[in-house]
Design a protein around this motif. Structure first.
Motif, mmCIF file in Angstrom:
data_model
loop_
_atom_site.group_PDB
_atom_site.id
_atom_site.type_symbol
_atom_site.label_atom_id
_atom_site.label_comp_id
_atom_site.label_asym_id
_atom_site.label_seq_id
_atom_site.Cartn_x
_atom_site.Cartn_y
_atom_site.Cartn_z
ATOM 1 N N VAL A 1 0.781 -1.192 -0.029
ATOM 2 C CA VAL A 1 -0.175 -0.108 0.055
ATOM 3 C C VAL A 1 0.966 1.246 -0.159
ATOM 4 C CG1 VAL A 1 -1.870 1.198 1.081
ATOM 5 C CG2 VAL A 1 -1.863 -1.223 1.125
ATOM 6 N N ASN A 2 0.690 2.121 -1.158
ATOM 7 C CA ASN A 2 1.585 3.326 -1.217
ATOM 8 C C ASN A 2 0.698 4.511 -0.984
ATOM 9 O OD1 ASN A 2 3.256 5.085 -1.961
ATOM 10 N ND2 ASN A 2 3.631 4.744 -3.997
ATOM 11 N N LYS A 3 0.727 5.137 0.329
ATOM 12 C CA LYS A 3 0.030 6.178 0.486
ATOM 13 C C LYS A 3 0.415 7.482 -0.450
ATOM 14 C CE LYS A 3 2.292 7.709 4.821
ATOM 15 N NZ LYS A 3 2.717 8.895 4.480
ATOM 16 N N GLU A 4 1.734 7.454 -0.712
ATOM 17 C CA GLU A 4 2.073 8.722 -1.582
ATOM 18 C C GLU A 4 1.572 8.964 -3.104
ATOM 19 O OE1 GLU A 4 4.052 10.542 0.213
ATOM 20 O OE2 GLU A 4 3.925 8.860 1.902
ATOM 21 N N ALA B 1 -12.686 8.169 2.759
ATOM 22 C CA ALA B 1 -11.388 7.802 2.842
ATOM 23 C C ALA B 1 -10.924 8.220 1.263
ATOM 24 C CB ALA B 1 -10.941 6.286 2.907
ATOM 25 N N THR B 2 -9.480 8.140 1.119
ATOM 26 C CA THR B 2 -8.956 8.377 -0.154
ATOM 27 C C THR B 2 -8.347 7.121 -0.758
ATOM 28 O OG1 THR B 2 -8.450 10.724 0.543
ATOM 29 C CG2 THR B 2 -7.296 9.756 -1.527
ATOM 30 N N TYR C 1 -7.385 1.995 0.573
ATOM 31 C CA TYR C 1 -7.589 3.277 0.767
ATOM 32 C C TYR C 1 -6.883 3.891 2.244
ATOM 33 C CZ TYR C 1 -11.433 1.755 -2.080
ATOM 34 O OH TYR C 1 -12.158 0.987 -3.208
ATOM 35 N N LEU C 2 -6.882 5.141 2.235
ATOM 36 C CA LEU C 2 -6.258 5.825 3.451
ATOM 37 C C LEU C 2 -7.229 6.489 3.909
ATOM 38 C CD1 LEU C 2 -3.363 6.074 4.821
ATOM 39 C CD2 LEU C 2 -3.426 8.216 3.680
ATOM 40 N N SER C 3 -7.645 6.272 5.339
ATOM 41 C CA SER C 3 -8.600 7.011 6.390
ATOM 42 C C SER C 3 -8.545 8.672 6.216
ATOM 43 C CB SER C 3 -8.464 6.378 7.684
ATOM 44 O OG SER C 3 -7.576 6.948 8.188
ATOM 45 N N VAL C 4 -9.672 9.233 6.504
ATOM 46 C CA VAL C 4 -9.440 10.403 6.613
ATOM 47 C C VAL C 4 -8.600 11.169 7.287
ATOM 48 C CG1 VAL C 4 -11.063 12.801 7.175
ATOM 49 C CG2 VAL C 4 -12.065 10.671 6.249
ATOM 50 N N SER C 5 -8.384 10.318 8.494
ATOM 51 C CA SER C 5 -7.247 10.833 9.473
ATOM 52 C C SER C 5 -5.856 10.516 9.286
ATOM 53 C CB SER C 5 -7.682 10.457 10.851
ATOM 54 O OG SER C 5 -7.536 8.964 10.874
ATOM 55 N N SER D 1 -5.187 5.179 9.270
ATOM 56 C CA SER D 1 -5.843 3.785 8.926
ATOM 57 C C SER D 1 -5.546 3.339 7.556
ATOM 58 C CB SER D 1 -7.187 3.565 9.484
ATOM 59 O OG SER D 1 -7.146 3.280 11.044
ATOM 60 N N VAL D 2 -5.093 2.095 7.273
ATOM 61 C CA VAL D 2 -5.328 1.802 5.796
ATOM 62 C C VAL D 2 -6.603 0.403 5.763
ATOM 63 C CG1 VAL D 2 -4.059 0.190 4.461
ATOM 64 C CG2 VAL D 2 -2.968 2.284 5.263
ATOM 65 N N ILE D 3 -7.126 0.767 4.732
ATOM 66 C CA ILE D 3 -8.286 0.009 4.333
ATOM 67 C C ILE D 3 -8.072 -0.869 3.140
ATOM 68 C CG2 ILE D 3 -10.528 -0.448 4.295
ATOM 69 C CD1 ILE D 3 -9.520 2.823 5.443
ATOM 70 N N VAL D 4 -8.095 -2.078 3.093
ATOM 71 C CA VAL D 4 -8.016 -2.867 1.759
ATOM 72 C C VAL D 4 -9.269 -3.708 1.696
ATOM 73 C CG1 VAL D 4 -6.641 -4.324 0.399
ATOM 74 C CG2 VAL D 4 -5.482 -2.709 1.928
ATOM 75 N N VAL D 5 -10.109 -3.859 0.602
ATOM 76 C CA VAL D 5 -11.063 -4.586 0.305
ATOM 77 C C VAL D 5 -10.539 -5.392 -0.555
ATOM 78 C CG1 VAL D 5 -13.511 -4.714 -0.308
ATOM 79 C CG2 VAL D 5 -12.441 -2.360 0.683
ATOM 80 N N ILE D 6 -10.772 -6.734 -0.342
ATOM 81 C CA ILE D 6 -10.135 -7.692 -0.993
ATOM 82 C C ILE D 6 -11.159 -8.803 -1.422
ATOM 83 C CG2 ILE D 6 -8.310 -9.586 -1.233
ATOM 84 C CD1 ILE D 6 -6.890 -7.961 0.878
ATOM 85 N N ALA D 7 -11.129 -9.521 -2.704
ATOM 86 C CA ALA D 7 -12.053 -10.458 -2.873
ATOM 87 C C ALA D 7 -10.880 -11.824 -3.658
ATOM 88 C CB ALA D 7 -12.754 -10.190 -4.266
#
Length: 473
Positions: free
Chosen positions: A32-35, A340-341, A359-363, A366-372
């Motif tokens: 996960v690359n938040k940059e 989130a972004t 995704y990166l949370s508003v604050s 937190s990192v959110i990943v939705v996976i199938a």
């Protein structure tokens, strides 16, 4: 269930059992690359009604299951239908009031304006003339100002009844030659209407809500004398989701996918069937995930109560008013990624069976990943995070499990935690930041010649160079 469908169900179950019995455990990773950031997610929603499903189609209790922070599904956007003719607008007041009391983003879409303003004086998008020929209907240009006032009157009507509408659409599917209520607008006609008459509408405006998110409409709305006159680019996912709207996003617009459904019975070669997890669940997941990867800011389903929707209506194995698998799947996006972004997510999966978005949370903590996981194998997934963490939580939906939540507790702080992704499952994984992970200062110099590098310790000597030497064995 008839005998043919029962046999299909038994065969499908046997295949699943055999497949899971032979399941292996694979390794995979993602970084996960938040940059590298993409769109902010404004939210997810559904259509509470339509010309097909009138106001009252969903009870207040059912609405409260689907929408709002305290609801089961956590959707935050509601789409409503503008009844044709001002005398019919009272139908929507109670639903609109409930939506705003739940803190929802509320927008409205028209199917047709009054017939007398249109060519062929027809409510429908396609009119059959006296010679039996089909003609498309459109709004006559001399009524553009009247129509703009008509839309603004709807905004004022709701406002006078205590409801502030967040946005109003110009037209539902201006490119759909439908035998039901509709109106055909070319990209140039919508651009002309916006440029010359949008200032009459005292509300945010959505356009064009075409069948697909197509470049032909996006390009027309991109013109310098047009794009200031609308607020949200809207389109449906039945056609291609093209990329032209990203240019509108660069000018400050949001892009919303405002309608989509997958009806697995519409083209059934045999008798209609019930929902099948192995096909329908992942088809639905892909629709939502692909729209997010395409950079849409919001995703809105068609009917919210239907056998193919978030709540069942009693048909094809669903229970009326009960959350469906699709409801739980959409909720795994809605309850965790709204606000989130989306950020870059790089997969290393040799099987190519894992897919999702991150995704990166508003604050930013937190990192959110939705996976199938579409395979019958389990995965040990290493998640390379942009920070350190002590854990988080995972939500899973499978054929037999609905939105099962579990905590992830790590033995020690880590930036590359491992999680198990079960076979044939949809998962939302959230990791919370515990401390900063400093960016690596290492630089890639492996391709440089040794003699071109600076000596870091004189004890190594400088007289002997390895490059271009030949060793004789």
């Amino acid at each position: 269930m008839n005998n043919a469908l029962r046999k299909i169900s038994i065969i499908t179950t046997l295949i699943a059992v055999i497949g899971f019995a032979n399941a292996t455990t694979r390794d995979a990773s993602l970084r996960v690359n938040k940059e590298i950031t993409y769109q902010k997610v404004s939210g997810y929603g559904g259509f509470v009604n339509s010309p097909q499903f009138g106001y009252g189609h969903m009870s207040e209790n059912e609405i409260r299951q689907v929408w709002g922070k305290g609801s089961n599904l956590g959707l935050n956007i509601m789409r409503i239908y503008i009844p044709i003719g001002e005398s019919n607008w009272g139908q929507c007041v109670s639903t609109a009031k409930l939506a705003k009391s739940l803190g929802l983003t509320l927008f409205a879409s028209p199917w047709s304006m009054p017939a007398e303003w249109k060519t062929y004086n027809s409510i429908n998008a396609v009119y059959t003339d006296e010679n039996g020929l089909q003609q498309t209907t459109s709004l006559r240009e001399e009524y553009y100002a009247d129509y703009a006032n008509y839309l603004n009157n709807f905004v004022i009507y709701l406002r006078n009844n205590g409801v502030e509408l967040d946005a109003i659409s110009i037209q539902n599917e201006p490119d759909e030659k439908a035998s039901y209520a509709g109106c055909i607008w070319s990209p140039a006609q919508i651009a002309n209407f916006l440029k010359n008459h949008r200032n009459r509408i005292n509300c945010k405006v959505i356009a064009p809500e075409s069948v697909g998110m197509s470049d032909n409409y996006a390009n027309a709305l991109l013109a310098d004398d047009v794009h200031p006159f609308f607020d949200i680019y809207g389109g449906h996912q039945y056609g291609a989701v093209q990329s032209g709207f990203k240019q509108l996003q660069s000018k400050g617009k949001e892009a919303w996918m405002t309608e989509f459904l997958i009806n697995w019975n519409s083209n059934a070669a045999v008798a209609p069937r019930d929902f099948l997890w192995s096909t329908d669940a992942f088809t639905f997941f892909n629709a939502v995930n692909n729209a997010m990867l395409a950079n849409t800011n919001a995703w809105i389903h068609y009917a919210s109560k239907r056998y193919y929707a978030m709540l069942g209506d009693g048909q094809y194995g669903t229970t009326s008013g009960e959350i469906t698998k699709r409801g739980y799947i959409l909720s795994q996006f809605a309850r965790y990624t709204t606000g989130a972004t989306r950020v870059e997510c790089n997969w290393n999966d040799a099987s190519n069976k894992l897919l999702g978005s991150s995704y990166l949370s508003v604050s930013g903590d937190s990192v959110i990943v939705v996976i199938a996981n579409t395979s019958t194998d389990n995965y040990n997934l290493t998640m390379d995070l942009p920070f350190y963490t002590f854990g988080g939580n995972k939500v899973t939906t499978t054929e037999t499990i609905d939105f099962s939540e579990e905590s992830i507790v790590l033995a020690e702080e880590a930036c590359r935690p491992k999680v198990v992704i079960g076979a044939s499952s949809i998962n939302t994984i959230v990791f919370k930041k515990s401390s900063v992970r400093e960016a690596s200062q290492m630089q890639g110099v492996r391709s440089n010649k040794i003699e071109s590098m600076n000596v870091t310790n004189s004890a190594f000597g400088t007289g002997y160079q390895i490059s271009d030497k030949v060793v004789i064995l």
